[in-house]
Enzyme design. Structure first.
Site, PDB file in Angstrom:
ATOM      1  N   ARG A  69       0.836  -1.198   0.000  1.00 42.44           N
ATOM      2  CA  ARG A  69       0.000   0.000   0.000  1.00 42.44           C
ATOM      3  C   ARG A  69       0.873   1.252   0.000  1.00 42.44           C
ATOM      4  O   ARG A  69       1.957   1.262   0.582  1.00 42.44           O
ATOM      5  CB  ARG A  69      -0.906   0.022   1.240  1.00 42.44           C
ATOM      6  CG  ARG A  69      -2.140  -0.860   1.112  1.00 42.44           C
ATOM      7  CD  ARG A  69      -3.052  -0.718   2.303  1.00 42.44           C
ATOM      8  NE  ARG A  69      -2.453  -1.232   3.509  1.00 42.44           N
ATOM      9  CZ  ARG A  69      -1.980  -0.509   4.486  1.00 42.44           C
ATOM     10  NH1 ARG A  69      -2.056   0.815   4.429  1.00 42.44           N
ATOM     11  NH2 ARG A  69      -1.447  -1.072   5.543  1.00 42.44           N
ATOM     12  N   TYR A 210      -1.307  -3.472  -6.845  1.00 41.68           N
ATOM     13  CA  TYR A 210      -1.007  -4.322  -5.686  1.00 41.68           C
ATOM     14  C   TYR A 210      -2.010  -4.181  -4.548  1.00 41.68           C
ATOM     15  O   TYR A 210      -2.335  -3.075  -4.117  1.00 41.68           O
ATOM     16  CB  TYR A 210       0.385  -4.001  -5.132  1.00 41.68           C
ATOM     17  CG  TYR A 210       0.989  -5.164  -4.376  1.00 41.68           C
ATOM     18  CD1 TYR A 210       1.756  -6.126  -5.042  1.00 41.68           C
ATOM     19  CD2 TYR A 210       0.773  -5.343  -3.024  1.00 41.68           C
ATOM     20  CE1 TYR A 210       2.294  -7.211  -4.369  1.00 41.68           C
ATOM     21  CE2 TYR A 210       1.317  -6.433  -2.345  1.00 41.68           C
ATOM     22  CZ  TYR A 210       2.077  -7.353  -3.014  1.00 41.68           C
ATOM     23  OH  TYR A 210       2.613  -8.435  -2.347  1.00 41.68           O
ATOM     24  N   LYS A 219      -9.513  -2.398   1.579  1.00 45.19           N
ATOM     25  CA  LYS A 219      -9.298  -1.242   2.461  1.00 45.19           C
ATOM     26  C   LYS A 219     -10.099  -0.024   1.999  1.00 45.19           C
ATOM     27  O   LYS A 219     -10.640   0.719   2.814  1.00 45.19           O
ATOM     28  CB  LYS A 219      -7.817  -0.890   2.516  1.00 45.19           C
ATOM     29  CG  LYS A 219      -6.907  -2.056   2.818  1.00 45.19           C
ATOM     30  CD  LYS A 219      -7.123  -2.609   4.185  1.00 45.19           C
ATOM     31  CE  LYS A 219      -6.098  -3.700   4.464  1.00 45.19           C
ATOM     32  NZ  LYS A 219      -6.264  -4.289   5.779  1.00 45.19           N
ATOM     33  N   HIS A 239     -10.684  -2.516  11.361  1.00 39.52           N
ATOM     34  CA  HIS A 239      -9.564  -3.345  10.881  1.00 39.52           C
ATOM     35  C   HIS A 239      -9.347  -4.459  11.899  1.00 39.52           C
ATOM     36  O   HIS A 239      -8.383  -4.437  12.663  1.00 39.52           O
ATOM     37  CB  HIS A 239      -8.335  -2.435  10.773  1.00 39.52           C
ATOM     38  CG  HIS A 239      -7.201  -3.027  10.027  1.00 39.52           C
ATOM     39  ND1 HIS A 239      -5.901  -2.605  10.188  1.00 39.52           N
ATOM     40  CD2 HIS A 239      -7.156  -4.017   9.091  1.00 39.52           C
ATOM     41  CE1 HIS A 239      -5.107  -3.295   9.384  1.00 39.52           C
ATOM     42  NE2 HIS A 239      -5.837  -4.150   8.714  1.00 39.52           N
ATOM     43  N   SER A 261      -1.537  -3.856  10.072  1.00 37.36           N
ATOM     44  CA  SER A 261      -1.177  -4.803   9.013  1.00 37.36           C
ATOM     45  C   SER A 261       0.121  -5.525   9.370  1.00 37.36           C
ATOM     46  O   SER A 261       1.058  -4.901   9.876  1.00 37.36           O
ATOM     47  CB  SER A 261      -0.961  -4.053   7.700  1.00 37.36           C
ATOM     48  OG  SER A 261      -2.118  -3.343   7.358  1.00 37.36           O
ATOM     49  N   ARG A 378       2.399 -12.104  -0.515  1.00 40.54           N
ATOM     50  CA  ARG A 378       1.050 -12.439  -0.040  1.00 40.54           C
ATOM     51  C   ARG A 378       0.513 -13.718  -0.662  1.00 40.54           C
ATOM     52  O   ARG A 378       0.929 -14.127  -1.743  1.00 40.54           O
ATOM     53  CB  ARG A 378       0.094 -11.294  -0.411  1.00 40.54           C
ATOM     54  CG  ARG A 378       0.440  -9.949   0.226  1.00 40.54           C
ATOM     55  CD  ARG A 378      -0.166  -9.811   1.584  1.00 40.54           C
ATOM     56  NE  ARG A 378       0.268  -8.622   2.297  1.00 40.54           N
ATOM     57  CZ  ARG A 378      -0.375  -8.129   3.357  1.00 40.54           C
ATOM     58  NH1 ARG A 378      -1.463  -8.716   3.807  1.00 40.54           N
ATOM     59  NH2 ARG A 378       0.079  -7.071   3.982  1.00 40.54           N
TER      60      ARG A 378
HETATM   61  O1  SAT Z   1      -2.443  -4.698   0.950  1.00 41.58           O
HETATM   62  S1  SAT Z   1      -3.499  -4.704   1.971  1.00 41.58           S
HETATM   63  O2  SAT Z   1      -3.822  -3.335   2.331  1.00 41.58           O
HETATM   64  O3  SAT Z   1      -4.684  -5.356   1.473  1.00 41.58           O
HETATM   65  C1  SAT Z   1      -2.953  -5.562   3.312  1.00 41.58           C
HETATM   66  C2  SAT Z   1      -2.815  -4.806   4.571  1.00 41.58           C
HETATM   67  O4  SAT Z   1      -2.070  -3.829   4.616  1.00 41.58           O
HETATM   68  O5  SAT Z   1      -3.439  -5.179   5.578  1.00 41.58           O
HETATM   69 MN    MN Z   2      -5.171  -5.446   7.030  1.00 41.99          MN
END
Ligand code: SAT
Ligand code: MN
Length: 596
Positions: A69, A210, A219, A239, A261, A378
């Site tokens: 992100r 991504y 998100k 969250h 995260s 991921r």
């Molecule tokens: O890349 S994501 O935002 O979906 C994963 C995360 O940061 O929790």
């Molecule tokens: Mn998350």
């Protein structure tokens, strides 16, 4: 296709702006996904993994500039700047749209424009909300198919006139005649925009393919836009993981947990308890939508349908259930590839393979200094494949919450577990959450502790102080005794040698047991200036070899650290401006009487 006029207008207007070669309406079927994946394999954009080891599994490698992100390119474009608050980037919506329109104009040239109708939450649930994502990324289509309920059933709801959140997405790499398409096309960082228009309930994302930048149901919709809607409508979009905990007598309670995260939400949500007779089942690992039910209690639902989990560190030791879940039909992104055509990442196995292809497609061996898998690599896997999924995870009424956990990565200061003294104090604990920053966001501050209130710093779609007030308002919406108990937990304390003090993972069930028993008032607590901690005799340590000294350290409330903490909270609160709720200031002042 649908007869819903608003949908048709959104698709037609988008096509005029984006100028794709063709428009494709996704039906969400397996046949459609199979065909898309085949095309990507032929273009070398996806790698088919060894199908006898990992049936239905594929590997993608992103551009090295597009791996997480991008918080500094994420915008909450409320009409009035002060509604975005100090935790968000703000640009006036008219200005932001004008800038982005320039980028969007013709950005799908030479590409297919996919239309993805999706539902966040089970179809037919009063919790659920619909979105339509327009994208030029088939990778996004394939991920959205796992992460949301997508396709025909949603189109039917739209035909019946359901409203939706328009989500416009382009990777920002038009293809001119004869031009070569890179394996992971995307725009340079300064051209990436992840934009939210809360009043219009609209999302525009440009330049990244991504995760949270591109899978707009996650998100962008389920947290940023949903948090704004939730404030209007009197509920919460958080969250948080959601788990079902069963004790040896078969009694059940549901907990939610907010952690930033890459702080172990997926592991906790699939935990195998180390203590006999206890069971943890998964409802969700990342997002919870929470509403007051008819009986006045809080009910939570998971709006997603899949996991977008961090691969590094996931193993049969840390998370055996996730390992089973990703055995088939999984999309891997930025992990390493073994010579057998399987996946690998740091922490997967005790010994490291001699040779790998790393996440950038280069040869890698044990002498290589770089990581084989990207730290934010991921897996995308369906919840249906999770062996510990709770049978009622799709209950349209959600599940009743008994306790809320707040946690982050704190090497010191915060004890293993702390109970709030009231809802107000619990909101205070949520507001002061801090955590070491992880690779889940692109930043040069990885490892530094930052304040991340409610693990929502990057995800609150409006002013953070209004968000705190919204949380506080729940004592006016229902009886305080019906609200969940609030806990702060910290699995990540370290000793002087930098080793974790607490073993974590399945051993965290010991903390869950204490919380469970607190909810039933079976055990009492010890009061401290920062909240209530367990009486040592009540924490189940059977079968755990931990020295008395280490155990004491886990609950040590060090005045020097807390003086620093209080100063840091004070400065943080000041940075949030004058609308910080008075009751939170008072909570801090109370703490300051002990630690100044
Ligand atoms: O890349 S994501 O935002 O979906 C994963 C995360 O940061 O929790
Ligand atoms: Mn998350």
């Amino acid at each position: 296709m649908t007869e819903n006029r608003k949908v048709k207008a959104f698709v037609e207007e988008s096509a005029i702006l984006l100028q794709p070669n063709q428009i494709y309406w996704c039906d969400g079927s397996l046949a459609e996904a199979t065909q898309l994946m085949e095309e990507l394999v032929l273009q070398n954009k996806a790698i088919r993994l060894n199908q006898s080891l990992r049936p239905g599994c594929y590997l993608f490698r992103s551009d090295p500039s597009d791996v997480a992100r991008v918080e500094n390119r994420t915008f909450i474009a409320s009409i009035d700047e002060k509604d975005a608050g100090p935790t968000n980037n703000w640009v006036h919506p008219d200005e932001l749209k004008a800038t982005m329109r320039q980028f969007f104009r013709g950005s799908m040239k030479g590409r297919t424009m996919y239309v993805i109708p999706f539902s966040m939450g089970p179809i037919g649930s009063h919790f659920s909300k619909i979105g339509i994502q327009i994208t030029d990324s088939p990778y996004v289509v394939l991920n959205m198919r796992i992460m949301t309920r997508m396709g025909k059933s949603v189109l039917e709801l739209l035909d019946q006139g359901s409203d939706f959140v328009p989500c416009l997405h382009s990777i920002g790499y038009p293809l001119n005649e004869g031009e070569m398409d890179p394996l992971w096309p995307c725009a340079p960082i300064e051209q990436k925009y992840i934009s939210h228009f809360p009043e219009e309930k609209l999302i525009w994302s440009y330049g990244s393919g991504y995760g949270g930048n591109a899978l707009l149901g996650k998100k962008c919709f389920s947290l940023r836009i949903a948090s704004f809607i939730a404030k209007e409508e009197g509920w919460l979009a958080e969250h948080m993981l959601i788990i079902k905990v069963t004790n040896p007598l078969g009694r059940v309670k549901y907990f939610t947990g907010a952690f930033p995260s890459a702080c172990g939400k997926t592991n906790l949500s699939m935990m195998v308890p180390s203590i006999p007779g206890w069971k943890v089942e998964t409802i969700g690992d990342d997002i919870a939508w929470i509403k007051i039910g008819p009986d006045g209690r809080l009910y939570a639902t998971n709006p997603e349908a899949g996991f977008f989990g961090v691969a590094p560190g996931t193993s049969v030791f840390s998370n055996p259930n996730a390992m089973k879940c990703i055995q088939k039909d999984t999309i891997f992104t930025n992990v390493a590839l073994t010579d057998e055509g399987d996946v690998w990442w740091e922490g997967l196995t005790k010994s490291t393979p001699k040779h790998l292809i790393d996440w950038q497609g280069n040869d890698w061996n044990q002498a290589s200094s770089s990581k084989a898998a990207h730290p934010n690599s991921r897996f995308t896997a369906s919840i249906q494949n999770c062996p510990c999924i709770s049978s009622n995870w799709e209950d349209t009424n959600g599940v009743p919450i008994s306790a809320i956990l707040f946690g982050g990565r704190r090497p010191d200061t915060i004890p293993l577990v702390l109970e709030s003294t009231s809802w107000e104090h619990g909101v205070f604990l949520g507001s002061i959450m801090g955590s070491e920053m992880t690779a889940a966001t692109i930043s040069n501050e990885i490892g530094n502790v930052r304040r991340d209130p409610f693990a929502m710093k990057p995800f609150i779609g409006y002013h953070v102080c209004d968000y705190f007030n919204h949380w506080l308002s729940f004592t006016n919406r229902t009886k305080e005794e019906l609200l969940p108990k609030i806990y702060m937990v910290n699995w990540f304390q370290k000793d002087q040698e930098g080793q974790f003090l607490w073993p974590g993972f399945g051993e965290n069930a010991r903390v869950l047991q204490w919380i469970f028993e607190r909810c039933d008032q079976q055990v009492d607590t010890i009061s401290t200036p920062i909240g209530k901690i367990p009486n040592p005799r009540d924490l189940n340590l059977d079968g755990l070899h931990i020295s008395k000294n280490r155990f004491e350290q886990l609950f040590n409330i060090d005045p020097t650290s807390w003086k620093k903490e209080v100063t840091s909270i004070h400065n943080y609160y000041q940075s949030l401006g004058s609308t910080l709720p008075k009751v939170l200031k008072e909570q801090l002042e109370k703490l300051e009487t002990y630690y100044t």
